[in-house]
Design an enzyme around this catalytic site. Structure first.
Site, PDB file in Angstrom:
ATOM      1  N   HIS A 199       4.111  88.089 -59.851  1.00  0.00           N
ATOM      2  CA  HIS A 199       5.074  88.031 -60.946  1.00  0.00           C
ATOM      3  C   HIS A 199       4.367  87.530 -62.203  1.00  0.00           C
ATOM      4  O   HIS A 199       4.692  86.452 -62.721  1.00  0.00           O
ATOM      5  CB  HIS A 199       6.242  87.121 -60.574  1.00  0.00           C
ATOM      6  CG  HIS A 199       6.923  87.503 -59.299  1.00  0.00           C
ATOM      7  ND1 HIS A 199       7.665  86.614 -58.555  1.00  0.00           N
ATOM      8  CD2 HIS A 199       6.968  88.678 -58.619  1.00  0.00           C
ATOM      9  CE1 HIS A 199       8.151  87.223 -57.481  1.00  0.00           C
ATOM     10  NE2 HIS A 199       7.731  88.479 -57.498  1.00  0.00           N
ATOM     11  N   HIS A 254       0.673  92.106 -55.113  1.00  0.00           N
ATOM     12  CA  HIS A 254       1.909  92.029 -55.897  1.00  0.00           C
ATOM     13  C   HIS A 254       2.109  90.601 -56.373  1.00  0.00           C
ATOM     14  O   HIS A 254       1.980  89.654 -55.594  1.00  0.00           O
ATOM     15  CB  HIS A 254       3.104  92.466 -55.056  1.00  0.00           C
ATOM     16  CG  HIS A 254       4.430  92.184 -55.683  1.00  0.00           C
ATOM     17  ND1 HIS A 254       4.777  92.636 -56.945  1.00  0.00           N
ATOM     18  CD2 HIS A 254       5.503  91.483 -55.239  1.00  0.00           C
ATOM     19  CE1 HIS A 254       6.002  92.244 -57.233  1.00  0.00           C
ATOM     20  NE2 HIS A 254       6.464  91.522 -56.214  1.00  0.00           N
ATOM     21  N   GLU A 268       7.633  93.122 -48.099  1.00  0.00           N
ATOM     22  CA  GLU A 268       7.206  94.269 -48.908  1.00  0.00           C
ATOM     23  C   GLU A 268       6.163  95.117 -48.185  1.00  0.00           C
ATOM     24  O   GLU A 268       5.473  95.920 -48.815  1.00  0.00           O
ATOM     25  CB  GLU A 268       6.635  93.785 -50.247  1.00  0.00           C
ATOM     26  CG  GLU A 268       7.615  93.066 -51.147  1.00  0.00           C
ATOM     27  CD  GLU A 268       8.709  93.965 -51.709  1.00  0.00           C
ATOM     28  OE1 GLU A 268       8.665  95.190 -51.449  1.00  0.00           O
ATOM     29  OE2 GLU A 268       9.605  93.452 -52.396  1.00  0.00           O
ATOM     30  N   HIS A 271      10.713  92.281 -62.681  1.00  0.00           N
ATOM     31  CA  HIS A 271      10.317  91.753 -61.371  1.00  0.00           C
ATOM     32  C   HIS A 271       8.847  91.328 -61.354  1.00  0.00           C
ATOM     33  O   HIS A 271       8.545  90.168 -61.154  1.00  0.00           O
ATOM     34  CB  HIS A 271      10.593  92.803 -60.287  1.00  0.00           C
ATOM     35  CG  HIS A 271      10.310  92.337 -58.898  1.00  0.00           C
ATOM     36  ND1 HIS A 271      11.016  92.791 -57.806  1.00  0.00           N
ATOM     37  CD2 HIS A 271       9.382  91.471 -58.390  1.00  0.00           C
ATOM     38  CE1 HIS A 271      10.559  92.210 -56.707  1.00  0.00           C
ATOM     39  NE2 HIS A 271       9.558  91.415 -57.031  1.00  0.00           N
TER      40      HIS A 271
END
Length: 273
Positions: free
Chosen positions: A142, A140, A117, A211
């Protein structure tokens, strides 16, 4: 003579944060990634920046970050392993002068690469630095309940934000600009990076439906706390809905009073007059 990089505050911060993210269940397996913008003076205490281990090409233009240093989690690496083996799971990289590659200065000792990413992260750093020169972290993960909300809640930024604000009093204070939401897109692509970075110009929290979430901030603690606060609100929402739904909540008048007390202003148009 340089110091031992294992004693560096930025390595310890990254190890602690990745461990917490794994412990909370927000970064299962190799899910999640973090990029941490470092000052050159921090790096040169521990590394000879002229000693390039290898050069890794990028498939997007990172020229706006040319010469900058980052601590980056590795592609395919498990957050649960970072604390025990930082040199395998993390890397210190410098963006090349032409913005087409990164130079590895430390880490990825098993031949690994930066997170897949990286385009989304670097594009987000560029966007945030354009509005906040002190931004240093893009994270980032989840986050479980925020992820679940993307299946059950209306996916408009205004309504999603309002629900989070109404679940916990601190939310308006922590993210008065609200949350951004992009469409579902294939991860690891320039397309998702471009969509995320566009939202990052106005928001520090970006929801990736079905996501996870992206957060940005001036420090590791600030960024982690930002996501943590939104996730707590999403968890409360999940519990509330399982208990039969909302019977009462923080009113718009109360949110306005809250903003006045703490010197923040809710995003224009998000509160009803």
């Amino acid at each position: 003579m340089t110091k031992d990089i294992m004693d560096a505050v930025f390595i310890k911060e990254m190890a602690k944060t990745t461990s917490n993210l794994y412990r909370l269940g927000w970064d299962e397996r190799n899910g999640g990634n973090i990029t941490y913008l470092l000052d050159e003076k921090e790096v040169v205490e521990y590394l000879d920046v002229k000693q390039i281990i290898r050069t890794i090409p990028m498939d997007f233009d990172g020229k706006k970050l040319a010469g900058k240093y980052f601590l980056v989690t590795g592609s395919g690496k498990y957050f649960k392993n970072v604390e025990e083996a930082p040199a395998v799971n993390l890397g210190v990289i410098q963006v090349s002068e032409d913005g087409k590659a990164v130079h590895l200065l430390w880490g990825y000792t098993d031949g690994g690469l930066p997170t897949s990413e990286l385009p989304a992260h670097f594009m987000s750093h560029i966007a945030r630095l354009s509005v906040d020169p002190e931004n240093r972290v893009v994270m980032h993960c989840h986050a479980t309940h925020l992820l679940a909300m993307t299946f059950t809640h209306e996916l408009t930024e205004r309504e999603f934000t309002r629900t989070l604000w109404q679940m916990c009093t601190e939310c308006l204070v922590v993210f008065p600009e609200g949350v951004g939401i992009i469409p579902w897109l294939v991860p690891g692509t320039n397309e998702i990076g471009e969509a995320t970075s566009e939202k990052m110009k106005e928001n520090r929290l970006i929801v990736w439906p079905h996501h996870g979430i992206y957060g940005a901030g001036k420090s590791m603690d600030e960024t982690f706390g930002l996501i943590e606060t939104a996730e707590k609100a999403a968890e409360v929402y999940t519990i509330v809905m399982s208990q039969g739904g909302i019977k009462q909540a923080i009113t718009d008048e109360q949110l306005k009073a809250l903003g006045e007390r703490f010197g923040v202003e809710a995003k224009a148009g998000y509160l009803n007059n």
